[in-house]
Structure formats: C-alpha cells, structure tokens
Design an enzyme around this catalytic site. Structure first.
Site, PDB file in Angstrom:
ATOM      1  CE  LYS A   1      39.929 -26.122 -61.165  1.00  0.00           C
ATOM      2  NZ  LYS A   1      39.401 -25.438 -59.995  1.00  0.00           N
TER       3      LYS A   1
ATOM      4  CG  ASP B   1      45.732 -25.587 -67.552  1.00  0.00           C
ATOM      5  OD1 ASP B   1      45.224 -26.507 -66.898  1.00  0.00           O
ATOM      6  OD2 ASP B   1      45.871 -24.434 -67.120  1.00  0.00           O
TER       7      ASP B   1
ATOM      8  CG  PHE C   1      42.433 -19.063 -64.556  1.00  0.00           C
ATOM      9  CD1 PHE C   1      42.660 -17.793 -64.046  1.00  0.00           C
ATOM     10  CD2 PHE C   1      42.623 -20.152 -63.716  1.00  0.00           C
ATOM     11  CE1 PHE C   1      43.064 -17.620 -62.711  1.00  0.00           C
ATOM     12  CE2 PHE C   1      43.016 -19.982 -62.391  1.00  0.00           C
ATOM     13  CZ  PHE C   1      43.234 -18.706 -61.890  1.00  0.00           C
TER      14      PHE C   1
HETATM   15  C1  LIG Z   1      42.569 -24.522 -66.287  1.00  0.00           C
HETATM   16  C2  LIG Z   1      43.135 -24.169 -64.950  1.00  0.00           C
HETATM   17  N1  LIG Z   1      44.457 -24.119 -64.795  1.00  0.00           N
HETATM   18  C3  LIG Z   1      45.013 -23.826 -63.607  1.00  0.00           C
HETATM   19  C4  LIG Z   1      44.248 -23.546 -62.508  1.00  0.00           C
HETATM   20  C5  LIG Z   1      44.893 -23.222 -61.190  1.00  0.00           C
HETATM   21  O1  LIG Z   1      44.760 -24.298 -60.322  1.00  0.00           O
HETATM   22  P1  LIG Z   1      45.019 -24.107 -58.751  1.00  0.00           P
HETATM   23  O2  LIG Z   1      43.964 -23.203 -58.233  1.00  0.00           O
HETATM   24  O3  LIG Z   1      44.956 -25.515 -58.204  1.00  0.00           O
HETATM   25  O4  LIG Z   1      46.381 -23.520 -58.620  1.00  0.00           O
HETATM   26  C6  LIG Z   1      42.851 -23.594 -62.619  1.00  0.00           C
HETATM   27  C7  LIG Z   1      41.995 -23.259 -61.465  1.00  0.00           C
HETATM   28  O5  LIG Z   1      40.849 -22.944 -61.588  1.00  0.00           O
HETATM   29  C8  LIG Z   1      42.284 -23.909 -63.870  1.00  0.00           C
HETATM   30  O6  LIG Z   1      40.952 -23.947 -64.042  1.00  0.00           O
END
Ligand SMILES: Cc1ncc(COP(=O)(O)O)c(C=O)c1O
Length: 387
Positions: free
Chosen positions: A241, A212, A127
C-alpha cells in the site's frame, strides 16, 4: 468498460488529478479525499519529493532485472531494517504478493529450520489478499466463494481469543499470521494485551509470528509500523500500500535468521524492487522520517477522533468510533451500502466496509481544517440518511 473484467463495483466518477488531500474529476469537481486510494497515498497525492524522485529515476533507468545488483533496493532495505528490527527484505509489487512471499518463507523455515509443521493459523475477519494462498488465509468466507479447491495448510481461529488460538496449535502449525489492526474486517483493534499473549504463545511453541502490516504500516496508525505501539516484535512483517505512496510495491521483512531460509532460486519477482519502485519508496520513507509524519498522524488522528466523538453524540446511529492514528472506523447501526455514492454529492470520498463501518484513511498530511470539513460533510450525509 466493455473490455474490462467486472471485478469491481465502481462509483460513477473518473478522477483525473490529485494534490495533497484533494482530487479532481473529469468535470473539474473537487473532492476531499478521506480514502487515499485505500490507505495508499499516505503523503497525499503528487507529493513533490516523490514526484521528483520518480522523474529523476525514469530518466536514468526504469527497470533492471534482479539478475543484477540494484543499489536502491539495498538502500531501502537498510532504512526499513534500521527503523524496524534487524531484518532482510524481499521486494515485490503488492500486498497479496508480499503475503504469498511470507507464507512461502514460513514453509521453507519450517521444513528446513524449525522442524515444525508448515501450517499457519490466521484469524476470523482478517484480510490477506486475493491470490489463492492469501484468500485461503483470509478469515472471511465471501472472498473464498467459488474458488475451490483451496490450498491446504491454513487454520482460522476466532478473533481476539487467546485460549481459542492456543487450542488451535498442534505439531502441524508453524506460524501465526495476523493484522495488528484488522482493516478490511472493519477497523478492528484487538483486546488489550492480546498481541503480547500471541507473541508469548508463539515463543512457547517455537512458532513464527507474521504481522500483515500492508494496511497498518507506513505511519498509518501513528507509529511507522503498528507493531511499535505495544512493543510486540514480529518475526516477519509484510508491507505494501503506502510504501511507494501510490507506486505499486510490496515487501517481506524478515528477521535475519528467518530470512536465511530462502536462498537463490527459492523466490523471485520480475518487477520486484525495480529502480522506479525503489525510487518512489525511498522518497516516501525519507519524507516520513524527516518530517515526523508518524507523530503528525498521531496528533491529527487524536484531533479527528475527538471531533468524531462530538459527531457521535449528534447521531444515535453511530455505535462506536474505533481509531488508531488516522486509521478510523465509524461503526454505525444502519446499512450504509449507498453512502460512498451519496458522499460524492457532498464532494467527499468516503469508503464503507462490512456494510456499516465508514473507514477513514485519509492522507496523513491532512490539516485540522480539512478534518473539520470532513466532519461537517459526514454530519450532513448521516443526517440526510437518518443515522
Ligand atoms: C491487511 C491487508 N493485507 C493484504 C492486502 C492485499 O493487498 P493488495 O491488494 O495490494 O494485494 C490488503 C488490501 O487491502 C490488506 O488490507
């Protein structure tokens, strides 16, 4: 709610206050928070040093355009670089925006520096966000449904399979992007040695490796950044986050020579790295480093995992506990889609992903007593559900 778009299925409570690992709803009911805004409030709610830093900055200057120097950005970038790898940082406002920035940087670097194609391989189950590029990078069909046409340049490889990843590499590919532990995908920890093999594969072909760490970063897994567990250093790392402990902020952290593929005008964000966001993030990171939050998270995570292991022996429906630090997945056999709602009656906030995994991502300052309370409450809820 009539005028708010219905993009979320919301639970029937309204939270109005939070302190540490506790939150309160409008009626004054108190809940133990095992969600922390989905791995966001790593220092707990209303951490005094973060609150103080925000108040102080708010009285001085909320916002300042990136047309001007922002010293707080320079200070935060220096701390991130000193505590990770020699890097330069671009600040933005969310995880998806950080990943968009990383994707753009990969493309720039491939066009101008490495000479490789700009394609990016990501992994099944991943994700990476909800913008068009990041949902295309995401290895889950459900987030893409109905959003055609999607941008090109992404290839999804099977999870945890180095041979399949190797087969997906051709001249069109310039990078591999992955979460060192998949969060939304179900707290999936890669097979032993896989990340080292990915690094070797990238080095062999001159590919950039993008981690990520939006969810795994900021001490969540028991190291400040998850890559530090096995010494595989990425070329680009994204954060968001917990970076601002709840204040919206994201970051693209890139190896110095890779970062140089961007020049003035190639990327920007009006709010990115504004003084308020930087004040919250500087306070958050300072507390984390000064108070050894990563070590505390390792210890508490080991304790909670052990207690959950005891729980698993009482519940045949628990198939597996997957954990690193305080990123914990309780894999069950049952459909748990109503569990988060049931948990409210027991005054605990729980989150379920992929239909059958209870994801525990509490504040990292959680005490052993609070861990015990969580285990007892989960025991009761699972017992009532016959799991
Ligand atoms: C691993 C990862 N990348 C990207 C995101 C996206 O982040 P945002 O909701 O701040 O755009 C998330 C959100 O859960 C995530 O867990």
């Amino acid at each position: 709610m009539e005028h708010v778009m219905e993009t979320y299925s919301r639970l029937p409570i309204t939270l109005v206050k939070g302190r540490g690992c506790r939150v309160q709803d409008e009626q004054g009911n108190d809940y133990l928070d095992m969600v922390a805004g989905i791995a966001v409030c790593n220092l707990g709610h209303a951490h005094p040093q973060v609150v103080e830093a925000l108040k102080k900055q708010a009285e001085e200057l909320f916002h300042c355009s990136n047309l001007y120097r922002i010293p707080q950005q320079e200070a935060l970038a220096r701390i991130i670089s000193k505590n990770s790898f020699d890097s330069r940082v671009f600040f933005c406002n969310s995880g998806a925006e950080a990943n968009e920035g990383a994707i753009k940087l990969v493309r720039r670097y491939c066009h101008d520096c490495s000479g490789r194609g700009p394609g990016i391989i990501t992994l099944a189950g991943s994700f990476h966000g909800r913008t068009l590029a990041t949902l295309t990078a995401t290895g889950q069909d459900k987030v893409k449904k109905g959003f055609d046409p999607l941008p090109g340049g992404f290839v999804i490889a099977p999870y945890g399979d180095i041979d399949a990843l190797s087969e997906a590499v051709d001249d069109s590919i310039g990078a591999v992007m992955l979460e060192p532990i998949q969060g939304e995908g179900g707290v999936r920890i890669p097979p032993e040695g896989y990340l080292t093999q990915v690094r070797e594969l990238c080095d062999r072909h001159g590919l950039l490796l993008v981690y990520d760490e939006v969810q795994t970063g900021m001490a969540r897994t028991g190291e400040l950044f998850c890559y530090q567990h096995d010494g595989v250093v990425p070329d680009i790392m994204t954060l968001a986050k917990a970076l601002g402990n709840g204040f919206p902020v994201g970051a693209v952290v890139a190896r110095r020579d890779v970062a140089e593929a961007f020049d003035p005008g190639s990327h920007a964000s009006t709010f990115g790295g504004n003084p308020l966001a930087m004040a919250a993030s500087l306070a958050t990171l300072t507390v984390m480093l000064e108070q050894g939050i990563a070590r505390r998270c390792r210890e508490t995570g080991a304790y909670l995992t052990e207690r959950l292991g005891e729980l698993a022996r009482l519940h045949p429906g628990i198939r597996e506990i997957r954990s690193r630090g305080l990123m914990i997945g309780i894999q069950c056999d049952a459909d748990l889609s109503s569990l988060a709602k049931d948990a409210l009656k027991e005054r605990i906030l729980l989150n379920v992903i992929q239909g059958s995994v209870i994801r525990l991502v509490p504040p990292l300052i959680i005490s052993r007593e609070e861990c015990n309370e969580a285990v007892e409450k989960i025991h009761k809820i699972l017992k009532e559900k016959g799991v």
